[in-house]
Design a protein around this motif. Structure first.
Motif, short mmCIF file in Angstrom:
data_model
loop_
_atom_site.label_atom_id
_atom_site.label_comp_id
_atom_site.label_asym_id
_atom_site.label_seq_id
_atom_site.Cartn_x
_atom_site.Cartn_y
_atom_site.Cartn_z
N ILE A 60 4.52 -21.85 10.88
CA ILE A 60 4.38 -22.20 12.09
C ILE A 60 4.93 -23.87 11.73
CG2 ILE A 60 2.28 -24.00 13.57
CD1 ILE A 60 -0.11 -22.17 12.64
N ALA A 61 4.47 -24.65 10.93
CA ALA A 61 5.58 -25.93 10.60
C ALA A 61 6.98 -25.66 10.78
CB ALA A 61 4.93 -26.54 9.60
N ARG B 35 0.45 -19.52 6.35
CA ARG B 35 0.79 -19.34 7.91
C ARG B 35 0.86 -20.97 8.00
NH1 ARG B 35 -3.39 -19.87 11.84
NH2 ARG B 35 -5.01 -19.92 10.76
N THR B 36 0.42 -22.00 7.55
CA THR B 36 1.14 -23.42 8.00
C THR B 36 1.87 -23.66 7.98
OG1 THR B 36 -1.88 -23.46 6.87
CG2 THR B 36 0.36 -25.37 7.09
N ALA C 32 7.36 -24.81 14.45
CA ALA C 32 7.64 -26.03 15.23
C ALA C 32 9.46 -26.80 14.19
CB ALA C 32 6.71 -26.84 15.08
#
Lengths: 203, 203
Positions: A187-188, A183-184, A191
């Protein structure tokens, strides 16, 4: 990244299969410190001289186990979403690193002892990460990620915490880690953290 | 994640310092495979029996080197921004892992050989990550991060790619990796990837 697999073949391939299976069995039973060419030859039912001639020593045997592990049809998960693909990949890595007997962990440990094993382990990882790049390509095609996303950096970011915790830190396994790390990274990535050139200047 | 340091003290502390310095020097010259209690005692100028009595064996010596490494006043970087703190931390880790002679790398490799060294290496990492949590606390106080950010997970995500690439993958060092990994973690953290409970449901 799944455990070693073998493919069928002729007599030479059969002997190789027997010997490499014996290496895995010895490694599972005795670990690196108990691994000897003699024990491998005896278990495989082949002449010791054959093993020495073809593999040289324990390092050569381990390197061939690792090379054989990469000689398969493994493909990364394809679930339809980047985050779920990465989470499934991380669960495979977690399962491989925590399997009993700890074959994958023993091979990684062996890569700190034998230069041949180290090079073979690097080849295996390079091959696995290269195959995984399609996870990122598909996400770009689906519009989940910006174009020009650096696939390798994203994959390293997504998987590194699982390796770090299980191989180096050896903290009690966190059951959420595969999903959390996926997930991290997702998300990154969404972005723009892995786009090239980066979306804002680094310091 | 700086190199080992020693503190002054009495005679016992002085002998310990001499012995541990000798371990580091032997490790630098010969690596784990060449490390012996005899050579360490000779180099330190102390009786072999003293070393055996106090440290037991090579594993005990390495464990004490690691424990001594944690017995310092090290604090994480404090630059005024989360991303710059993490980048500076990652540069320290990168420098330690690539230093010549490769003391830190040799100690990590030794942790795959000796259970005592493994436990000491875990204690050292645990202590370092615990000290680093203030990097995250400060970022929350500055309003850079949401409250209830899980500091440890953020720190693992930020630093794991550096360890993964340099210790396990051993790919040619990517000079941008310390900053890249810091930026990725900071972006994900600002988006709430490490808040508890998580901002959206995991699958």
């Amino acid at each position: 990244m799944p455990p070693p697999q073998r493919r069928p073949g002729g007599r030479t391939a059969r002997i190789r299969r027997q010997v490499l299976d014996a290496v895995l069995a010895e490694l599972a039973e005795r670990g690196y410190d108990g691994l000897t060419v003699e024990a491998v030859a005896a278990r495989a039912g082949v002449h010791r001289a054959t093993v020495y001639r073809r593999w040289g020593d324990v390092g050569g045997l381990l390197a061939d186990v690792l090379d054989a592990a990469g000689d398969d049809a493994w493909q990364p998960p394809d679930t339809g979403s980047l985050q779920a693909d990465l989470a499934a990949l991380n669960r495979e890595i977690r399962d491989a690193l925590t399997a009993q007997p700890p074959i994958v962990a023993a091979l990684i440990a062996a890569s700190f002892r034998s230069e041949q094993a180290e090079h073979a382990q690097r080849r295996l990882w390079e091959d696995r990460y290269a195959r995984c790049e399609r996870v990122v390509t598909r996400a770009v095609q689906r519009g989940e990620l910006p174009p020009h996303t650096n696939a390798r950096r994203l994959l390293i970011a997504a998987t590194a915490p699982v390796y770090h915790q299980l191989v180096l830190l050896r903290t009690p396994p966190d059951p959420d880690l595969p999903e959390q790390a996926a997930r991290t990274a997702a998300i990154a990535a969404a972005a723009g953290a892995f786009t090239e050139p980066p979306p804002d200047g680094d310091t």
